[in-house]
Design a protein around this motif. Sequence first.
Motif, PDB file in Angstrom:
ATOM      1  N   SER A   1       0.807  -1.219   0.000  1.00 37.46           N
ATOM      2  CA  SER A   1       0.000   0.000   0.000  1.00 37.46           C
ATOM      3  C   SER A   1       0.839   1.267   0.000  1.00 37.46           C
ATOM      4  O   SER A   1       0.291   2.370   0.048  1.00 37.46           O
ATOM      5  CB  SER A   1      -0.929   0.011   1.220  1.00 37.46           C
ATOM      6  N   SER A   2       2.168   1.116  -0.060  1.00 40.00           N
ATOM      7  CA  SER A   2       3.036   2.285  -0.080  1.00 40.00           C
ATOM      8  C   SER A   2       4.397   1.911  -0.640  1.00 40.00           C
ATOM      9  O   SER A   2       4.759   0.720  -0.699  1.00 40.00           O
ATOM     10  CB  SER A   2       3.217   2.859   1.336  1.00 40.00           C
ATOM     11  N   GLY A   3       5.156   2.904  -1.030  1.00 38.97           N
ATOM     12  CA  GLY A   3       6.503   2.657  -1.501  1.00 38.97           C
ATOM     13  C   GLY A   3       7.388   2.126  -0.401  1.00 38.97           C
ATOM     14  O   GLY A   3       8.261   1.274  -0.640  1.00 38.97           O
ATOM     15  N   GLU A   4       7.171   2.598   0.830  1.00 39.14           N
ATOM     16  CA  GLU A   4       7.964   2.120   1.955  1.00 39.14           C
ATOM     17  C   GLU A   4       7.829   0.609   2.117  1.00 39.14           C
ATOM     18  O   GLU A   4       8.827  -0.094   2.356  1.00 39.14           O
ATOM     19  CB  GLU A   4       7.528   2.824   3.246  1.00 39.14           C
ATOM     20  N   GLU A   5       6.607   0.097   1.978  1.00 38.13           N
ATOM     21  CA  GLU A   5       6.376  -1.340   2.114  1.00 38.13           C
ATOM     22  C   GLU A   5       7.057  -2.110   0.989  1.00 38.13           C
ATOM     23  O   GLU A   5       7.686  -3.150   1.221  1.00 38.13           O
ATOM     24  CB  GLU A   5       4.875  -1.637   2.111  1.00 38.13           C
ATOM     25  N   LYS A   6       6.940  -1.612  -0.233  1.00 39.88           N
ATOM     26  CA  LYS A   6       7.520  -2.331  -1.368  1.00 39.88           C
ATOM     27  C   LYS A   6       9.039  -2.395  -1.278  1.00 39.88           C
ATOM     28  O   LYS A   6       9.648  -3.450  -1.453  1.00 39.88           O
ATOM     29  CB  LYS A   6       7.126  -1.668  -2.682  1.00 39.88           C
TER      30      LYS A   6
ATOM     31  N   TYR B   1       9.077   8.448  -3.902  1.00 36.70           N
ATOM     32  CA  TYR B   1       8.179   7.286  -3.939  1.00 36.70           C
ATOM     33  C   TYR B   1       8.178   6.520  -2.617  1.00 36.70           C
ATOM     34  O   TYR B   1       7.272   5.731  -2.362  1.00 36.70           O
ATOM     35  CB  TYR B   1       8.573   6.361  -5.089  1.00 36.70           C
ATOM     36  N   ALA B   2       9.205   6.747  -1.792  1.00 37.71           N
ATOM     37  CA  ALA B   2       9.275   6.132  -0.463  1.00 37.71           C
ATOM     38  C   ALA B   2       9.063   7.174   0.625  1.00 37.71           C
ATOM     39  O   ALA B   2       9.323   6.907   1.804  1.00 37.71           O
ATOM     40  CB  ALA B   2      10.619   5.436  -0.274  1.00 37.71           C
ATOM     41  N   ASN B   3       8.618   8.371   0.252  1.00 42.78           N
ATOM     42  CA  ASN B   3       8.362   9.470   1.184  1.00 42.78           C
ATOM     43  C   ASN B   3       9.600   9.858   1.991  1.00 42.78           C
ATOM     44  O   ASN B   3       9.502  10.290   3.141  1.00 42.78           O
ATOM     45  CB  ASN B   3       7.197   9.113   2.107  1.00 42.78           C
ATOM     46  N   ILE B   4      10.769   9.690   1.380  1.00 43.91           N
ATOM     47  CA  ILE B   4      12.003  10.206   1.979  1.00 43.91           C
ATOM     48  C   ILE B   4      12.077  11.709   1.741  1.00 43.91           C
ATOM     49  O   ILE B   4      12.508  12.482   2.596  1.00 43.91           O
ATOM     50  CB  ILE B   4      13.229   9.481   1.398  1.00 43.91           C
ATOM     51  N   THR B   5      11.676  12.120   0.548  1.00 43.75           N
ATOM     52  CA  THR B   5      11.484  13.534   0.251  1.00 43.75           C
ATOM     53  C   THR B   5      10.002  13.768  -0.011  1.00 43.75           C
ATOM     54  O   THR B   5       9.257  12.825  -0.308  1.00 43.75           O
ATOM     55  CB  THR B   5      12.301  13.960  -0.982  1.00 43.75           C
TER      56      THR B   5
END
Length: 532
Positions: A156-161, A275-279
């Motif tokens: 459900s998120s880039g972090e998970e993938k 895409y991973a909400n780092i930025t």
Amino acid sequence: MAKLLGKLKRVLFSRLVITIVLVAAQAYFLFATFYWLGSYMPVISVLLTLLSAVLLIYTVNRDIDPAFKLTWAIPLCLFPLLGGLLYLYVEGDFITRAFKKTVNHRIEEGKPYLEQKREIRKRLNEKTCSMSAISRYVENVGGFPTYENTKVTYFSSGEEKFADLLPELEKAEHFILMEYFIIYEGAVWESILRVLKKKVAQGVEVKLMYDGTCGINGLPKGYDRKLKEAGIDVRVFLPAVPFFSTYQNNRDHRKILVIDGKKAYNGGLNLADEYANITHPYGHWKDTAVKVEGDAVRSYTMMFLQLWYSIGPESGKNFIPGEYLKYLPKETERQSEAYPAEKEERGIQAEGYVMPYGDGPNSGHSLAENVYLDVMNRANRYIHIMTPYFINDNAIMRAFKYAAERGTEVILIVPHIPDKRVIYDVTRTYYPVLLRAGVKVYEYTPGFVHAKMVISDDNKAVVGSINFDFRSLYHHFECATYMYRNPVVAEVEADFQETLKDCQEVTMEYYKDIPWYHRLLGKVLNFFAPLL
């Protein structure tokens, strides 16, 4: 500074800007010819006007969506002197025509390796199965079969993938195939690159293909050479040449990653930090992806290889289709000395069906659009959609209206914070039509929605790279994963409902509060929608 220059290049070499420049050039052309070529002006005007007239007749009779016909008919009539030249530049397709033939040739060669299992087709036909017809269509038109025995994991998120991807890359033993639209330097890409270099040192074959616009948007010049020096086999898909190939035309928008032919990733996520909400350039980035394990990985392997072998030295007639076998699971009659893999049935027991599929401007069919239309037209209880861009033709709009007007719940989630303001303004022009038909529209208030997903009636879900816009449905190479009666469908729908909690419902009052100049700009640019 680099990002600013990248954005500037994207704007300067976009189709819209080039279109405006060429139209403006007509005024200059008229002025220049009046002073410099006055004696030849009558002949030049007649020839260019005749060219525009011929192209107008040709366009009206083409088997294309009416939106494309209208987009070209008016410029050809209003600007007859340079309208024909503009048409030839944008629609002539001279640069990629031979390439598309090569892709089609690769697809034909690969069909024996993507045969539909007869027992699965029989079960689909015998059951009361709303997937049977679309499965036959995708097989006949696109060459992609439907699979059983395939496990799907939803992210459900880039972090998970990315958290799941790195350990899986570490387990690679034979090969890694990667195909992405965007790769930007940063924490996400560096973490993946470290693993890729490590695997190369261990003897794992790594093939990486990224879109040619990366050279304009973010990656340093000659970055592919740097990766090759690290042992990674790299190919750049159709490098963008300013003013000779517009940057978004016929791009490779796919996101595919295959590990040892056993696992494949697909979805909307590129390899960049946002895409991973780092930025957070556009607030919170909402995106989704899936991991496929089992028989259906075969289709993603072939999708990658068919495009890979279309842009390298193998693009000529000397290519041997047997090269595919190196990367496909071994069957009793097909052996692979390079990469001995398991039998096609790997012991994965999973319910339901999975159908990976791809589409592109080479096919001559609107396969991606027709899959969406099939899901929408067969929906009974609900159809839930999440997309970053919503710029559509008459068929899609009719499907939205028809579904809502027959009593099916239709909910559309789009971004509240856009990454492209112009596209955002055009998307919002569709609000009144959708709302009047009974479609519920929501904007994701925390930030930007980049997910491309469709869910229907608790039994169907599509997750992939395909937006609801002209570029994805007509211009780009795209792919997606269609899931039917698979347990993961419930997870996709649950994530949609969670996302809905962070959304603001759009009403006519909300639409009327949008500044008038943004509404006007959206309506004007909607005329050029097929070119955006």
